[in-house]
Design a protein around this motif. Structure first.
Motif, short mmCIF file in Angstrom:
data_model
loop_
_atom_site.label_atom_id
_atom_site.label_comp_id
_atom_site.label_asym_id
_atom_site.label_seq_id
_atom_site.Cartn_x
_atom_site.Cartn_y
_atom_site.Cartn_z
N GLU A 29 0.83 -1.21 0.00
CA GLU A 29 0.00 0.00 0.00
C GLU A 29 0.87 1.26 0.00
N GLU A 30 1.94 1.23 0.80
CA GLU A 30 2.86 2.37 0.86
C GLU A 30 3.50 2.63 -0.50
N ALA A 31 3.67 1.57 -1.31
CA ALA A 31 4.28 1.70 -2.63
C ALA A 31 3.27 2.12 -3.69
N GLY A 32 1.99 2.22 -3.29
CA GLY A 32 0.97 2.67 -4.23
C GLY A 32 0.20 1.57 -4.93
N THR A 66 9.73 -4.52 -2.16
CA THR A 66 9.24 -3.46 -3.04
C THR A 66 10.12 -3.33 -4.29
N ALA A 67 11.43 -3.34 -4.09
CA ALA A 67 12.36 -3.20 -5.21
C ALA A 67 12.23 -4.37 -6.18
N ARG A 68 12.08 -5.58 -5.65
CA ARG A 68 11.97 -6.76 -6.51
C ARG A 68 10.67 -6.74 -7.31
N ILE A 69 9.58 -6.28 -6.66
CA ILE A 69 8.30 -6.18 -7.36
C ILE A 69 8.38 -5.14 -8.47
N LYS A 70 8.98 -3.99 -8.17
CA LYS A 70 9.11 -2.93 -9.19
C LYS A 70 9.92 -3.43 -10.37
N ALA A 71 11.00 -4.15 -10.09
CA ALA A 71 11.84 -4.68 -11.17
C ALA A 71 11.06 -5.67 -12.02
N LEU A 72 10.27 -6.50 -11.37
CA LEU A 72 9.47 -7.49 -12.10
C LEU A 72 8.40 -6.81 -12.93
N MET A 73 7.78 -5.77 -12.38
CA MET A 73 6.76 -5.02 -13.13
C MET A 73 7.37 -4.39 -14.38
N ARG A 74 8.55 -3.82 -14.22
CA ARG A 74 9.20 -3.19 -15.38
C ARG A 74 9.50 -4.23 -16.45
N ARG A 75 9.90 -5.41 -16.01
CA ARG A 75 10.30 -6.46 -16.96
C ARG A 75 9.10 -7.07 -17.68
N SER A 132 5.48 -6.12 -17.16
CA SER A 132 4.33 -5.26 -17.43
C SER A 132 4.74 -3.80 -17.29
N PRO A 133 5.44 -3.27 -18.29
CA PRO A 133 5.96 -1.91 -18.17
C PRO A 133 4.89 -0.85 -17.92
N GLU A 134 3.64 -1.12 -18.32
CA GLU A 134 2.59 -0.13 -18.10
C GLU A 134 2.24 0.02 -16.63
N HIS A 135 2.69 -0.96 -15.78
CA HIS A 135 2.41 -0.87 -14.35
C HIS A 135 3.58 -0.29 -13.56
N ALA A 136 4.68 -0.01 -14.23
CA ALA A 136 5.85 0.55 -13.54
C ALA A 136 5.53 1.95 -13.02
N GLN A 137 6.24 2.37 -11.98
CA GLN A 137 6.00 3.68 -11.37
C GLN A 137 7.10 4.68 -11.73
N ASP A 138 7.97 4.33 -12.67
CA ASP A 138 9.04 5.25 -13.07
C ASP A 138 8.49 6.33 -14.01
N VAL A 139 9.16 7.47 -14.01
CA VAL A 139 8.80 8.54 -14.94
C VAL A 139 9.05 8.05 -16.37
N MET A 140 8.11 8.33 -17.27
CA MET A 140 8.20 7.87 -18.65
C MET A 140 8.30 9.08 -19.58
N LEU A 185 5.50 11.64 -18.46
CA LEU A 185 4.41 11.15 -17.62
C LEU A 185 4.99 10.62 -16.32
N ASP A 186 4.45 11.10 -15.19
CA ASP A 186 4.90 10.68 -13.87
C ASP A 186 3.76 9.93 -13.17
N PRO A 187 3.84 8.59 -13.12
CA PRO A 187 2.76 7.81 -12.49
C PRO A 187 2.57 8.14 -11.02
N ALA A 188 3.65 8.45 -10.32
CA ALA A 188 3.57 8.69 -8.88
C ALA A 188 2.72 9.91 -8.56
N SER A 189 2.87 10.98 -9.35
CA SER A 189 2.12 12.20 -9.10
C SER A 189 0.90 12.33 -10.01
N PHE A 190 0.68 11.30 -10.84
CA PHE A 190 -0.45 11.29 -11.77
C PHE A 190 -0.46 12.58 -12.60
#
Length: 226
Positions: free
Chosen positions: A23-26, A113-122, A124-132, A139-144
């Motif tokens: 939840e803390e990771a969004g 959290t880091a492992r999940i983010k890495a897996l998401m990027r690998r 399902s890139p559309e679910h990643a939280q990195d700036v695109m 596009l910044d997913p974190a700040s919408f």
């Protein structure tokens, strides 16, 4: 797009820690404590990822993993095994049976959290939280938020989800039905022509960068700088 993560863990304290961390990771976590409940959940509402304990009251996580990988509708779902088993052969068994990653208890919430983010990027890139960034669009997913030439623009939620998906898959063509499934989910009843409306609105939002959203005749849409 909300990222749904199913936690399959029978130790309530660990399940609560994982749920709080996610939840803390969004992300949006759901918790079940048995393999049977997990199987029912993934059949009704396919999550983007499953955090799966090895030992469960009604069987093993490994057996559930085998069922998931044997189901054509679920094969692409990401699975992280989370277990106290730290022997090398156990890790190999988990990975050989289709786990995408393997974390041993006790674990660091930051590592999870880091492992999940890495897996998401690998996977399902559309679910990643990195700036695109593509061309003049950021596009910044974190700040919408979406910026055009470094100036923030107004964009509705539906167009934001659509743009994020396009940015995650540049150069790939998607049919209307694929966009409905990938962006809105196959549980949402929307007509295919509604996709055209959202693409039109997205192009208006992008102003002089509307050229990035290409129409591929008789097929669908794609994002391309060419």
């Amino acid at each position: 797009m909300t990222t749904t993560i199913l936690i399959v863990e029978d130790e309530s304290s660990i399940a609560e820690l994982i749920a709080f961390t996610l939840e803390e990771a969004g992300w949006t976590p759901f918790v079940v404590s048995t393999a049977a409940a997990a199987w029912e959940f993934v059949q009704q509402r396919t999550p983007q990822l499953v955090v799966l304990d090895w030992m469960l009251p009604d069987g093993t996580g490994m057996h559930l993993l085998s069922k998931i990988r044997g189901d054509r509708q679920l094969q692409q779902m990401s699975v992280i095994m989370l277990t106290a088993k730290s022997m090398e052969e156990d890790k190999l068994a988990g990975l050989d049976n289709g786990a995408d990653d393997y974390i041993t208890k006790p674990f660091s919430p930051r590592e999870l959290t880091a492992r999940i983010k890495a897996l998401m990027r690998r996977k399902s890139p559309e679910h990643a939280q990195d700036v695109m960034v593509v061309g003049p669009i950021t596009l910044d997913p974190a700040s919408f938020s979406v910026s055009l030439h470094d100036n923030k623009i107004e964009i509705d939620f539906a167009e934001f989800k659509l743009l994020k998906f396009f940015l995650a898959h540049p150069g790939r063509v998607f049919s209307r039905s694929q966009l409905l499934d990938k962006v809105w989910g196959d549980h949402v009843v929307i007509e295919e022509r509604t996709v055209d409306v959202h693409v039109l609105r997205l192009r208006k939002c992008l102003q002089d960068a509307e050229y990035l959203i290409k129409t591929v005749r008789s097929v669908g849409y794609m994002l391309s700088e060419k």
